[in-house]
Scaffold this active site. Structure first.
Site: not given
Ligand code: PA5
Length: 429
Positions: A281, A302, A417
């Site tokens: 990310e 394996h 989204k």
């Molecule tokens: O690292 C990040 O920003 C994301 O993985 C968020 O943690 C994840 O999308 C969850 O978002 P939120 O905490 O707004 O529900």
């Protein structure tokens, strides 16, 4: 020994020259510390061990004790950075042998109708509490599951008692979860605005669930602090986190576009998920980035082991190895030796695992010529884990800046989204 990064299983021509890159690393380190790089607002985690709210930590520990006393099941509702770190800690530090007093159920991290329905049915007969975590407060997966599990709880014990059994961890002022929590009077802890989800395991996001599992969060924070001090050295020769970041960036530029994190213990599986999220990310953007994958050896030797040994050369490996297991078993003698295993009599399983580790490193680096970075820890405990979380977060900041991206945003996550909201008929989409 702490955390040791090794490059013994990398051929010299695949090894970055630390001296050549020393100045570049120093200038990025300066950029991180002065918070002048892209996305720098979200560097709140950098000195968090010095800046966190001590009163809030005391409240976290107190509420966790209350939960541990009053409930048998803990439902953690969150996705991505809002649950993976806590789960990584809980899964890796507890076992059959050392259980939490509460059972942990994870919800809100997908939209799987089977799992969600099963979990809700299972919870009908449990005395459960809920911790919902969302920075934005509006993530669909988390909100949907939270509504379902909250309604179940309210129907079981009534609104008043449900209130005591729910903790919300979210932004200090904004978002629909914050509004709901304030309206209902839930206990809330703050997810600092200047820390992104995948860097938030060292904040209440990780600390509260981990404390609820009976794990010492002060120790965790001590480890984080150790990491903060150790990995603040701008000298590439003295900073293992930066060495790891620099080598992975060098390998990426040599055409190795995938990094496989290999470990030799199943308890590290969710930790690997946390690691994958952190790097993918943070770095997978602008058409760039190393794609991460994870394997658990020897199990995956394996299956994926065949590809790793002889498949296309698109990856390098990072091998996470713990020198001393928390528990071990000795191979017994068998008078007749029908399985031919008496040659291992008196040896421990950890010794056998170590020979597999060494033999695999040799096979993958000497025979297959895959670059193998090693990360070795003396032992696995809560303090070392805190330090390792920080090690990877600091490495990720350096690595992202070396790559030339903003490591702290995730614009790509928004695309699905928007499409989904449109299809769901969400107002405004
Ligand atoms: O690292 C990040 O920003 C994301 O993985 C968020 O943690 C994840 O999308 C969850 O978002 P939120 O905490 O707004 O529900």
């Amino acid at each position: 020994m702490g955390i040791k990064v090794g490059f013994d299983y990398i051929r010299p021509e695949m090894m970055v020259d630390f001296d050549e890159c020393a100045e570049k690393v120093k200038s990025i380190d300066h950029m991180i510390n002065t918070k002048t790089g892209a996305g720098a607002y979200y560097l709140g985690w950098l000195d968090y061990p010095n800046t966190f709210d001590k009163d809030e930590l005391s409240r976290i520990i107190k509420k966790a004790e209350e939960f541990r006393k009053n409930y048998d099941t803990f439902v953690l509702c969150g996705i991505g950075g809002s649950y993976l770190g806590a789960r990584a800690a809980i899964d890796s530090l507890l076992s059959f042998h050392k259980k939490s007093s509460m059972e942990f159920i994870y919800l809100g991290n997908d939209l799987d109708p089977n799992y969600i329905t099963d979990a809700l049915e299972y919870l009908k007969n449990k005395n459960f509490c809920i911790c919902v975590i969302s920075k934005s407060g509006s993530t669909t997966e988390t909100s949907v599951s939270f509504r379902l599990v909250r309604k179940l709880l309210e129907s079981k014990v009534g609104k008043e008692k449900a209130k005591d059994a729910i903790v919300a961890i979210t932004d200090k002022t904004k978002g629909s979860l914050k509004r709901l929590a304030d309206k209902e009077g839930y206990t809330t802890f703050i997810l600092p605005d200047n820390i992104g989800g995948r860097f938030s395991v060292i904040t209440p996001v990780g600390l509260f669930p981990i404390a609820c599992a009976g794990i010492d969060v002060n120790e965790l924070l001590e480890g984080v602090k150790e990491g903060m001090i150790e990995y603040s050295n701008p000298d590439i020769h003295k900073n293992a986190a930066y060495q790891y970041a620099l080598e992975r960036n060098f390998l990426y530029n040599q055409g190795y576009k995938v990094e496989i994190l290999a470990s030799y213990e199943r308890r590290l599986q969710i930790f690997s998920e946390w690691w994958k999220q952190l790097f993918d990310e943070s770095e997978g953007k602008d058409g760039k980035g190393v794609l991460t994958a994870s394997v658990t050896f020897t199990t995956d030797l394996h299956s994926l082991g065949q590809f790793i040994q002889e498949g296309s050369k698109i990856f390098y490996e990072t091998v996470l190895y713990i020198e001393n297991p928390s528990r071990d078993t000795v191979i017994p003698h068998d008078e007749e030796d029908p399985d031919g295993l008496n040659y291992l009599e008196g040896k421990t399983v950890s010794w056998i695992n170590k020979q597999a580790y060494t033999g695999t490193l040799q096979a993958h680096s000497h025979t297959a010529l895959n670059p193998n970075i090693t990360i070795t820890l003396d032992k696995w405990d809560v303090k070392e884990l805190g330090k390792l979380f920080y090690f990877f977060m600091k490495a990720c900041a350096m690595s992202g800046y070396l790559l030339g991206v903003n490591p702290f945003n995730q614009p790509g996550v928004e695309v699905y989204k928007k499409n989904m909201f449109h299809l769901l008929g969400k107002p405004g989409y």
